[in-house]
Design a protein around this motif. Structure first.
Motif, PDB file in Angstrom:
ATOM      1  N   PHE A 288      -5.233  -1.220 -28.372  1.00 27.69           N
ATOM      2  CA  PHE A 288      -6.074  -2.171 -27.651  1.00 27.69           C
ATOM      3  C   PHE A 288      -7.225  -1.434 -26.979  1.00 27.69           C
ATOM      4  N   ARG A 289      -8.348  -2.129 -26.844  1.00 27.95           N
ATOM      5  CA  ARG A 289      -9.485  -1.647 -26.055  1.00 27.95           C
ATOM      6  C   ARG A 289      -9.828  -2.709 -25.015  1.00 27.95           C
ATOM      7  N   VAL A 290      -9.832  -2.299 -23.747  1.00 31.80           N
ATOM      8  CA  VAL A 290     -10.088  -3.227 -22.646  1.00 31.80           C
ATOM      9  C   VAL A 290     -11.359  -2.786 -21.935  1.00 31.80           C
ATOM     10  N   ALA A 291     -12.349  -3.674 -21.906  1.00 27.06           N
ATOM     11  CA  ALA A 291     -13.608  -3.387 -21.221  1.00 27.06           C
ATOM     12  C   ALA A 291     -13.580  -4.008 -19.835  1.00 27.06           C
ATOM     13  N   THR A 292     -14.075  -3.257 -18.841  1.00 27.23           N
ATOM     14  CA  THR A 292     -14.140  -3.769 -17.467  1.00 27.23           C
ATOM     15  C   THR A 292     -15.523  -3.492 -16.889  1.00 27.23           C
ATOM     16  N   ARG A 293     -15.841  -4.228 -15.832  1.00 25.50           N
ATOM     17  CA  ARG A 293     -17.105  -4.021 -15.117  1.00 25.50           C
ATOM     18  C   ARG A 293     -16.812  -4.004 -13.626  1.00 25.50           C
ATOM     19  N   ASP A 294     -17.370  -3.026 -12.911  1.00 24.60           N
ATOM     20  CA  ASP A 294     -17.113  -2.934 -11.475  1.00 24.60           C
ATOM     21  C   ASP A 294     -18.131  -3.761 -10.692  1.00 24.60           C
ATOM     22  N   GLN A 295     -18.026  -3.717  -9.350  1.00 24.74           N
ATOM     23  CA  GLN A 295     -18.869  -4.570  -8.508  1.00 24.74           C
ATOM     24  C   GLN A 295     -20.326  -4.164  -8.541  1.00 24.74           C
ATOM     25  N   HIS A 296     -20.625  -3.000  -9.107  1.00 23.42           N
ATOM     26  CA  HIS A 296     -21.996  -2.534  -9.218  1.00 23.42           C
ATOM     27  C   HIS A 296     -22.560  -2.734 -10.633  1.00 23.42           C
ATOM     28  N   GLY A 297     -21.798  -3.419 -11.472  1.00 29.18           N
ATOM     29  CA  GLY A 297     -22.264  -3.689 -12.826  1.00 29.18           C
ATOM     30  C   GLY A 297     -22.051  -2.551 -13.809  1.00 29.18           C
ATOM     31  N   ARG A 298     -21.265  -1.570 -13.433  1.00 31.47           N
ATOM     32  CA  ARG A 298     -21.001  -0.432 -14.319  1.00 31.47           C
ATOM     33  C   ARG A 298     -19.784  -0.717 -15.192  1.00 31.47           C
ATOM     34  N   ASP A 299     -19.886  -0.377 -16.459  1.00 35.30           N
ATOM     35  CA  ASP A 299     -18.852  -0.684 -17.440  1.00 35.30           C
ATOM     36  C   ASP A 299     -17.926   0.498 -17.692  1.00 35.30           C
TER      37      ASP A 299
ATOM     38  N   ARG B  38       0.840  -1.207   0.000  1.00 39.25           N
ATOM     39  CA  ARG B  38       0.000   0.000   0.000  1.00 39.25           C
ATOM     40  C   ARG B  38       0.869   1.250   0.000  1.00 39.25           C
ATOM     41  N   LYS B  39       1.920   1.240   0.846  1.00 41.94           N
ATOM     42  CA  LYS B  39       2.809   2.399   0.929  1.00 41.94           C
ATOM     43  C   LYS B  39       3.542   2.633  -0.397  1.00 41.94           C
ATOM     44  N   VAL B  40       3.950   1.548  -1.059  1.00 40.33           N
ATOM     45  CA  VAL B  40       4.628   1.684  -2.355  1.00 40.33           C
ATOM     46  C   VAL B  40       3.680   2.301  -3.378  1.00 40.33           C
ATOM     47  N   ALA B  41       2.432   1.813  -3.407  1.00 40.41           N
ATOM     48  CA  ALA B  41       1.451   2.368  -4.345  1.00 40.41           C
ATOM     49  C   ALA B  41       1.226   3.854  -4.079  1.00 40.41           C
ATOM     50  N   ASP B  42       1.180   4.227  -2.802  1.00 40.99           N
ATOM     51  CA  ASP B  42       1.027   5.648  -2.447  1.00 40.99           C
ATOM     52  C   ASP B  42       2.243   6.452  -2.891  1.00 40.99           C
ATOM     53  N   HIS B  43       3.432   5.923  -2.619  1.00 36.98           N
ATOM     54  CA  HIS B  43       4.666   6.646  -2.943  1.00 36.98           C
ATOM     55  C   HIS B  43       4.744   6.980  -4.425  1.00 36.98           C
ATOM     56  N   TYR B  44       4.408   6.017  -5.266  1.00 39.19           N
ATOM     57  CA  TYR B  44       4.499   6.232  -6.712  1.00 39.19           C
ATOM     58  C   TYR B  44       3.206   6.776  -7.304  1.00 39.19           C
ATOM     59  N   GLN B  45       2.213   6.998  -6.456  1.00 39.63           N
ATOM     60  CA  GLN B  45       0.912   7.518  -6.897  1.00 39.63           C
ATOM     61  C   GLN B  45       0.392   6.700  -8.085  1.00 39.63           C
ATOM     62  N   LEU B  46       0.418   5.393  -7.907  1.00 45.91           N
ATOM     63  CA  LEU B  46      -0.027   4.502  -8.966  1.00 45.91           C
ATOM     64  C   LEU B  46      -1.537   4.622  -9.171  1.00 45.91           C
ATOM     65  N   ASP B  47      -1.942   4.560 -10.424  1.00 48.22           N
ATOM     66  CA  ASP B  47      -3.356   4.637 -10.793  1.00 48.22           C
ATOM     67  C   ASP B  47      -3.909   3.213 -10.807  1.00 48.22           C
ATOM     68  N   VAL B  48      -4.447   2.776  -9.663  1.00 44.62           N
ATOM     69  CA  VAL B  48      -4.943   1.409  -9.517  1.00 44.62           C
ATOM     70  C   VAL B  48      -6.464   1.426  -9.535  1.00 44.62           C
ATOM     71  N   ARG B  49      -7.045   0.755 -10.504  1.00 41.04           N
ATOM     72  CA  ARG B  49      -8.502   0.643 -10.616  1.00 41.04           C
ATOM     73  C   ARG B  49      -8.904  -0.708 -10.003  1.00 41.04           C
ATOM     74  N   GLN B  50      -9.297  -0.677  -8.732  1.00 43.81           N
ATOM     75  CA  GLN B  50      -9.646  -1.902  -8.023  1.00 43.81           C
ATOM     76  C   GLN B  50     -11.086  -2.310  -8.325  1.00 43.81           C
ATOM     77  N   TYR B  51     -11.366  -3.594  -8.129  1.00 42.01           N
ATOM     78  CA  TYR B  51     -12.696  -4.156  -8.333  1.00 42.01           C
ATOM     79  C   TYR B  51     -13.212  -3.887  -9.743  1.00 42.01           C
ATOM     80  N   ARG B  52     -12.315  -4.086 -10.708  1.00 42.15           N
ATOM     81  CA  ARG B  52     -12.657  -3.952 -12.131  1.00 42.15           C
ATOM     82  C   ARG B  52     -12.347  -5.277 -12.823  1.00 42.15           C
ATOM     83  N   HIS B  53     -13.378  -6.012 -13.141  1.00 39.41           N
ATOM     84  CA  HIS B  53     -13.211  -7.306 -13.810  1.00 39.41           C
ATOM     85  C   HIS B  53     -13.140  -7.082 -15.316  1.00 39.41           C
ATOM     86  N   VAL B  54     -12.104  -7.613 -15.952  1.00 34.54           N
ATOM     87  CA  VAL B  54     -11.958  -7.463 -17.405  1.00 34.54           C
ATOM     88  C   VAL B  54     -12.991  -8.340 -18.099  1.00 34.54           C
TER      89      VAL B  54
END
Length: 361
Positions: A132-143, A106-122
Motif C-alpha cells: 500500500f501507498r498512503v499519501a498525507t498532507r500536513d497543516q502547512h500543505g506539505r505532502d 499521552r503517557k501510554v504513547a510515551d511508554h511505548y515510544q509510539l511513532d505518531v504522525r499528528q496533523y497528517r490528513h490522508v
C-alpha cells in the motif's frame, strides 16, 4: 481479485491519485494505523509488540476526538475499562475526567515510544495487500508518502456530525459540538437531541445561567440516557426550568429565531445559539473509497469477526467503524481489544512472508 469459499475480495485499492505529488521521501512500515485515538493506539501497541515496524497518522492531535469532548466531561465508565497496553490508569475519581484520560493516553504513547504522525490528513491510498501507498498532507500543505504492508483503519466517528439539512444550519450560531457553558450565560439556547450529550449540555447550560429549550423528535428522552442523568433532566423539564418540545423537529434557523414543527403546530422561539447534538457517523465515504463493502441499513462494513480484516485484503478495521451506523455498540471499553485480534492475524500473515487469500465470512 482473490476468491475463497465463494467470497470475492478486492486486493487493490485507490482512494485518489498520488502521482505528481511533491512528497518528501517515502518511508516504509509493516503496519500503518489511520487514526490515533485510544483504539488506534491499542492497535499500534499490539502490532509493535509483535515485532512489526508500526506508525500512526491522524488528521488532528493525539486522541483528537477526546480532545474535542467538553472540557469538564466525566466518562460514564471507570478508569480500568479505558486501559490499553496493560498500563494501569490511576484516577482520583470513581469515573475519570477527559483531562485525566488525555494525560493517560499521552503517557501510554510515551511508554511505548509510539511513532505518531499528528496533523497528517490522508489524501490518497493506492496499491494492494503487501504494497500500500498512503499519501498525507500536513497543516502547512506539505505532502508525505508512506509505504506499508498492512493498513488498520481506526478513524472513529466523532468528526462527522449528522446534519439536519435545514435552512440556517450553517449559521455561525449553530454548533454540533458542546464544550463549555460560560459563553452562553443569559442567552436563549436551544439544544437539539435526546441522548446523553443533549441532556448533559442542557443541564450544564441551565446551571450556568442560560435559558434552555430542548427539542427532540422522540416522545421522551432516549432510553440510552444514563440512569443518573435521566431523573435530573426529567425533573428540570417537569419543574419548567428547562422547556422541552418532544415529538418535534426544527424546520429553520434564522439569526434571531428558531422555527419548530410540534404536535400543536408551528412554534417560533427567540434564539441566540443552537446546539444540534444529533449524533455522529463514521467516514463511510472513505471506507467506500478503500473498497470496503457496507451492507444493510446500518452500513455495516464487511469484515471477518475474528481477524477484523475487511473484504479488501490487507485492510483491517478497528473500533467503532466496525459497527457502521450503530455507534452505540462499540466504545473504548470493547474497541481496545481489537488491536490484539488484528495482531494475531498479522503475526500469521506477515511472518509467513506471503500474500494471503481473503478470509471467508
Amino acid at each position: 481479485m482473490s476468491e475463497k469459499n465463494g467470497f470475492t475480495a478486492a486486493e487493490g485499492v485507490s482512494v485518489s491519485p498520488i502521482a505528481g505529488s511533491t512528497a518528501s521521501p517515502v518511508e516504509s512500515f509493516d503496519v500503518l494505523v489511520i487514526g490515533a485515538g485510544p483504539t488506534g493506539l491499542a492497535c499500534a501497541i499490539e502490532a509493535q509488540r509483535s515485532g512489526f515496524r508500526t506508525a500512526l497518522v491522524d488528521k488532528g492531535c493525539l486522541c483528537n476526538s477526546l480532545f474535542h469532548y467538553p472540557a469538564h466531561m466525566t466518562f460514564f465508565t471507570t478508569s480500568e475499562l479505558l486501559e490499553i497496553g496493560n498500563i494501569p490508569f490511576p484516577s482520583v475519581n470513581a469515573k475519570p475526567t477527559r483531562n485525566e484520560a488525555l494525560e493517560y493516553y499521552r503517557k501510554v504513547a510515551d511508554h511505548y515510544q509510539l511513532d505518531v504522525r499528528q496533523y497528517r490528513h490522508v489524501t490518497g491510498v493506492s496499491g494492494h495487500d503487501g504494497e500500500f501507498r498512503v499519501a498525507t498532507r500536513d497543516q502547512h500543505g506539505r505532502d508525505s508518502v508512506y509505504e506499508t504492508k498492512k493498513l488498520i483503519v481506526a478513524t472513529g466517528y466523532y468528526d462527522l456530525p449528522n446534519y439536519m439539512k435545514i435552512p440556517g444550519e450553517d449559521l455561525g450560531k449553530v454548533f454540533h459540538y458542546y464544550d463549555d457553558p460560560h459563553p452562553y450565560y443569559g442567552q436563549d439556547v436551544v439544544v437539539i437531541g435526546g441522548k446523553n450529550s443533549a441532556a448533559i449540555a442542557a443541564l450544564e447550560l441551565w446551571r450556568h445561567g442560560a435559558r434552555v429549550t430542548l427539542v427532540h423528535r422522540g416522545a421522551t428522552m432516549h432510553k440510552h440516557v444514563k440512569y443518573w442523568i435521566l431523573p435530573d433532566i426529567e425533573n428540570r423539564i417537569k419543574n419548567g426550568e428547562i422547556t422541552a418540545y418532544f415529538e418535534s423537529r426544527v424546520t429553520e434557523i434564522t439569526p434571531d429565531n428558531i422555527h419548530l414543527e410540534t404536535p400543536r403546530g408551528t412554534v417560533t422561539l427567540e434564539n441566540d445559539f443552537v446546539f444540534a447534538l444529533t449524533g455522529y457517523h463514521p467516514d463511510f465515504a472513505f471506507l467506500r473509497e478503500l473498497g470496503v463493502s457496507l451492507e444493510g441499513k446500518d452500513l455495516l462494513p464487511l469484515c471477518d469477526k475474528e481477524t477484523l480484516e475487511s473484504n479488501v485484503a490487507g485492510v483491517y478495521l478497528a473500533g467503532v467503524v466496525v459497527a457502521g451506523s450503530r455507534t452505540n455498540e462499540i466504545f473504548i471499553e470493547n474497541g481496545r481489544f481489537h488491536g490484539r485480534q488484528i495482531a494475531v492475524d498479522l503475526e500469521r500473515k506477515l511472518a509467513s512472508g506471503s500474500r494471503e487469500m481473503a478470509p471467508a465470512y
